[in-house]
Design a protein around this motif. Structure first.
Motif, PDB file in Angstrom:
ATOM      1  N   PHE A 135      -3.367  16.506   7.589  1.00 40.68           N
ATOM      2  CA  PHE A 135      -3.202  15.235   6.530  1.00 40.68           C
ATOM      3  C   PHE A 135      -2.510  14.198   7.369  1.00 40.68           C
ATOM      4  N   ARG A 136      -1.732  14.093   8.107  1.00 38.88           N
ATOM      5  CA  ARG A 136      -1.243  13.064   8.855  1.00 38.88           C
ATOM      6  C   ARG A 136      -2.474  12.224   9.374  1.00 38.88           C
ATOM      7  N   VAL A 137      -3.218  12.947  10.312  1.00 34.51           N
ATOM      8  CA  VAL A 137      -4.229  12.012  10.732  1.00 34.51           C
ATOM      9  C   VAL A 137      -5.056  11.338   9.755  1.00 34.51           C
ATOM     10  N   ALA A 138      -5.583  12.073   8.492  1.00 35.19           N
ATOM     11  CA  ALA A 138      -6.102  11.507   7.584  1.00 35.19           C
ATOM     12  C   ALA A 138      -5.424  10.535   6.804  1.00 35.19           C
ATOM     13  N   ARG A 139      -4.268  10.402   6.791  1.00 37.43           N
ATOM     14  CA  ARG A 139      -3.478   9.296   6.207  1.00 37.43           C
ATOM     15  C   ARG A 139      -3.572   8.340   7.347  1.00 37.43           C
ATOM     16  N   PHE A 140      -3.312   8.432   8.464  1.00 41.71           N
ATOM     17  CA  PHE A 140      -3.453   7.188   9.544  1.00 41.71           C
ATOM     18  C   PHE A 140      -4.843   6.618   9.395  1.00 41.71           C
ATOM     19  N   ALA A 141      -5.762   7.356   9.198  1.00 42.37           N
ATOM     20  CA  ALA A 141      -7.053   6.907   8.866  1.00 42.37           C
ATOM     21  C   ALA A 141      -7.128   5.739   7.848  1.00 42.37           C
ATOM     22  N   ALA A 142      -6.512   6.285   6.655  1.00 37.41           N
ATOM     23  CA  ALA A 142      -6.454   5.475   5.644  1.00 37.41           C
ATOM     24  C   ALA A 142      -5.700   4.162   5.725  1.00 37.41           C
ATOM     25  N   THR A 175      -7.298   1.390   3.230  1.00 37.43           N
ATOM     26  CA  THR A 175      -8.655   2.111   3.019  1.00 37.43           C
ATOM     27  C   THR A 175      -8.082   3.437   2.524  1.00 37.43           C
ATOM     28  N   PRO A 176      -7.551   3.774   1.329  1.00 40.22           N
ATOM     29  CA  PRO A 176      -7.342   5.156   1.046  1.00 40.22           C
ATOM     30  C   PRO A 176      -8.371   5.914   0.955  1.00 40.22           C
ATOM     31  N   PHE A 177      -9.556   5.452   0.846  1.00 42.27           N
ATOM     32  CA  PHE A 177     -10.766   6.285   0.620  1.00 42.27           C
ATOM     33  C   PHE A 177     -11.006   7.246   1.898  1.00 42.27           C
ATOM     34  N   ARG A 178     -10.431   6.718   3.057  1.00 48.64           N
ATOM     35  CA  ARG A 178     -10.656   7.300   4.155  1.00 48.64           C
ATOM     36  C   ARG A 178      -9.922   8.466   4.283  1.00 48.64           C
ATOM     37  N   THR A 184     -15.889   7.496  -3.120  1.00 44.33           N
ATOM     38  CA  THR A 184     -16.661   6.509  -3.454  1.00 44.33           C
ATOM     39  C   THR A 184     -15.882   5.514  -4.579  1.00 44.33           C
ATOM     40  N   MET A 185     -15.147   5.742  -5.651  1.00 48.23           N
ATOM     41  CA  MET A 185     -14.579   5.124  -6.559  1.00 48.23           C
ATOM     42  C   MET A 185     -13.637   4.253  -5.874  1.00 48.23           C
ATOM     43  N   LEU A 186     -12.523   4.822  -5.052  1.00 46.60           N
ATOM     44  CA  LEU A 186     -11.756   4.001  -4.232  1.00 46.60           C
ATOM     45  C   LEU A 186     -12.195   2.993  -3.317  1.00 46.60           C
ATOM     46  N   ARG A 187     -13.260   3.405  -2.756  1.00 45.03           N
ATOM     47  CA  ARG A 187     -13.934   2.365  -2.008  1.00 45.03           C
ATOM     48  C   ARG A 187     -14.480   1.216  -2.728  1.00 45.03           C
ATOM     49  N   GLU A 188     -15.475   1.434  -3.912  1.00 41.43           N
ATOM     50  CA  GLU A 188     -15.931   0.684  -4.789  1.00 41.43           C
ATOM     51  C   GLU A 188     -15.099  -0.431  -5.439  1.00 41.43           C
ATOM     52  N   ARG A 189     -14.045   0.224  -5.897  1.00 41.54           N
ATOM     53  CA  ARG A 189     -13.086  -0.487  -6.838  1.00 41.54           C
ATOM     54  C   ARG A 189     -11.717  -1.119  -6.091  1.00 41.54           C
ATOM     55  N   TRP A 190     -11.894  -0.595  -4.761  1.00 42.46           N
ATOM     56  CA  TRP A 190     -10.887  -1.085  -3.706  1.00 42.46           C
ATOM     57  C   TRP A 190      -9.253  -0.723  -4.467  1.00 42.46           C
ATOM     58  N   LEU A 191      -9.357   0.422  -4.976  1.00 42.76           N
ATOM     59  CA  LEU A 191      -8.069   0.869  -5.409  1.00 42.76           C
ATOM     60  C   LEU A 191      -6.970   1.360  -4.541  1.00 42.76           C
ATOM     61  N   ARG A 192      -5.838   0.893  -4.827  1.00 46.24           N
ATOM     62  CA  ARG A 192      -4.698   1.428  -3.756  1.00 46.24           C
ATOM     63  C   ARG A 192      -3.415   1.814  -4.734  1.00 46.24           C
ATOM     64  N   LYS A 193      -2.578   2.376  -3.983  1.00 46.35           N
ATOM     65  CA  LYS A 193      -1.266   2.873  -4.529  1.00 46.35           C
ATOM     66  C   LYS A 193      -1.511   3.598  -5.968  1.00 46.35           C
ATOM     67  N   TYR A 214      -0.279  12.508   1.272  1.00 46.04           N
ATOM     68  CA  TYR A 214      -1.159  12.003   0.348  1.00 46.04           C
ATOM     69  C   TYR A 214      -0.754  10.695  -0.452  1.00 46.04           C
ATOM     70  N   ALA A 215       0.358  10.498  -0.923  1.00 44.42           N
ATOM     71  CA  ALA A 215       0.865   9.164  -1.410  1.00 44.42           C
ATOM     72  C   ALA A 215       0.854   8.098  -0.597  1.00 44.42           C
ATOM     73  N   LYS A 216       1.236   8.433   0.626  1.00 50.58           N
ATOM     74  CA  LYS A 216       1.478   7.275   1.595  1.00 50.58           C
ATOM     75  C   LYS A 216      -0.128   6.871   2.092  1.00 50.58           C
TER      76      LYS A 216
END
Length: 374
Positions: free
Chosen positions: A157-164, A206-209, A234-243, A198-200
């Motif tokens: 999960f840490r690596v996934a978070r760094f990717a985001a 780019t949280p979708f990553r 897909t939604m996070l990417r298209e809507r550019w949602l964060r936090k 997850y929250a971070k």
């Protein structure tokens, strides 16, 4: 003249002191402290050749439970004695730590997760980089330091978070392969640690990553099972949602029971859970507010607590705007105007239904004007 790092080190700390961790990585990336996570602006230091007793005598406060970490009460910086670790069970915390004056810096750095986090700088400003972190920073690669990476399932999960959080970085193929073998112990992690990562990640650029990475390494289960992970990405990417709005998306694309069950599973804070729940319960209805009849529009405002004091309704409206792409500023203004209505010369017995009648008239007038202008 002392180096900048030397001037930042508590001169009373015994042994040899090195700057390590995220603050060094961000410094090398050119990320200013005020632009990074405010909780990560303190400096982390590793100390070799010192004992716990000597650290305490230097005026540092012990704060580590499993291993010796000491807090500088003046600066908030943490000084940790160099250590090695050995896995003795399952999960994220099943480690035994060894620390003594004979453990050197390279041994300490080897236990870290990624090469970009396994560098150090001495007080004279020299970089110590035994595992190729500087090159991976330049090449923008997230790569594990050693096979010890597999011993801590939280690192998936840490690596996934760094990717985001680091959108220009890719995960090294060998690290992807290693992460793909670590699913067996993911269920042993605590909900608190999973939520933290997850929250971070949702606060990253780019949280979708985060979801893309988990999907790639087959690490969706068990913590994110039941969620439409591909749809979320897909939604996070298209809507550019964060936090907070990225979390609210869980409510937007799932029914209420699914969203609430998952948020409870990861022990999400109550305020976050309530927002995602309300998005699931009322979000699509709010996004279609302008197509509703007068009575159902008023009922929707009543159910969403639009007339109560506080910011809860505005947070909901903003989250629905972000998730749907529908401009609801007029709805928020309508609710504010209706909330401000005060009646005069009306008995207590009549006040409630007359107030509702006045609000219904206000809704009807607003919807007529909106339909005319549209």
């Amino acid at each position: 003249m002392p180096s900048r790092i030397e001037s930042e080190v508590n001169p009373n700390v015994p042994g040899t002191v090195y700057l390590v961790g995220g603050s060094l990585r961000d410094e090398m990336l050119g990320i200013e402290a005020e632009d990074s996570d405010p909780k990560k602006t303190d400096r982390d230091w590793v100390v070799t050749g010192a004992t716990p007793q000597a650290m305490v005598r230097a005026g540092l406060k012990p704060v580590g439970k499993a291993f010796p970490v000491y807090l500088d009460p003046q600066t908030g910086d943490q000084y940790a004695l160099a250590r090695t670790e050995r896995k003795v069970g399952r999960g994220h915390q099943a480690f035994e730590f060894e620390f003594d004056t004979g453990i050197d810096l390279e041994e300490d750095l080897r236990r870290r997760d990624l090469t970009i986090n396994a560098m150090a700088r001495d007080i004279e400003g020299n970089l110590i980089d035994p595992y190729g972190g500087r090159e991976d920073l330049q090449q923008k690669v997230l790569r594990h330091v050693s096979d010890a990476f597999r011993e801590d399932p939280l690192r998936v999960f840490r690596v996934a978070r760094f990717a985001a959080s680091m959108p220009e970085f890719s995960v090294a193929p060998e690290t992807v392969e290693l992460m793909s073998t670590m699913g067996e112990e993911l269920g042993d992690l605590s909900a608190e640690r999973v939520w933290h990562e997850y929250a971070k990640a949702m606060g990253g650029l780019t949280p979708f990553r985060f979801f893309d990475t988990l999907n790639e390494v087959d690490a969706v289960d068990p913590w994110f099972s039941g969620l439409a992970v591909i749809g979320l990405s897909t939604m996070l990417r298209e809507r550019w949602l964060r936090k907070l709005h990225a979390v609210a998306a869980v409510g937007w694309i799932h029914d209420e029971s699914t969203a609430v069950e998952w948020l409870r599973r990861v022990k999400a804070p109550g305020r976050v859970l309530r927002l995602a729940r309300d998005v699931a319960r009322y979000g699509h209805a709010l996004s279609g507010f302008f197509e509703r009849d007068d009575e159902s529009a008023l009922v929707l405002l009543e159910h969403t607590n639009a007339f109560r004091p506080g910011e809860a309704f505005m947070r909901l409206v903003t989250a629905v705007e972000k998730c749907s792409g529908v401009d609801l500023k007029g709805v928020a203004e309508l609710a504010e105007n209706l909330r401000a209505i005060r009646l005069r010369n009306v008995s207590n017995e009549e006040y409630g239904w007359r107030l509702r009648e006045a609000r219904l008239e206000g809704v009807a007038e607003y919807l007529r004007e909106h339909r005319t202008s549209a």
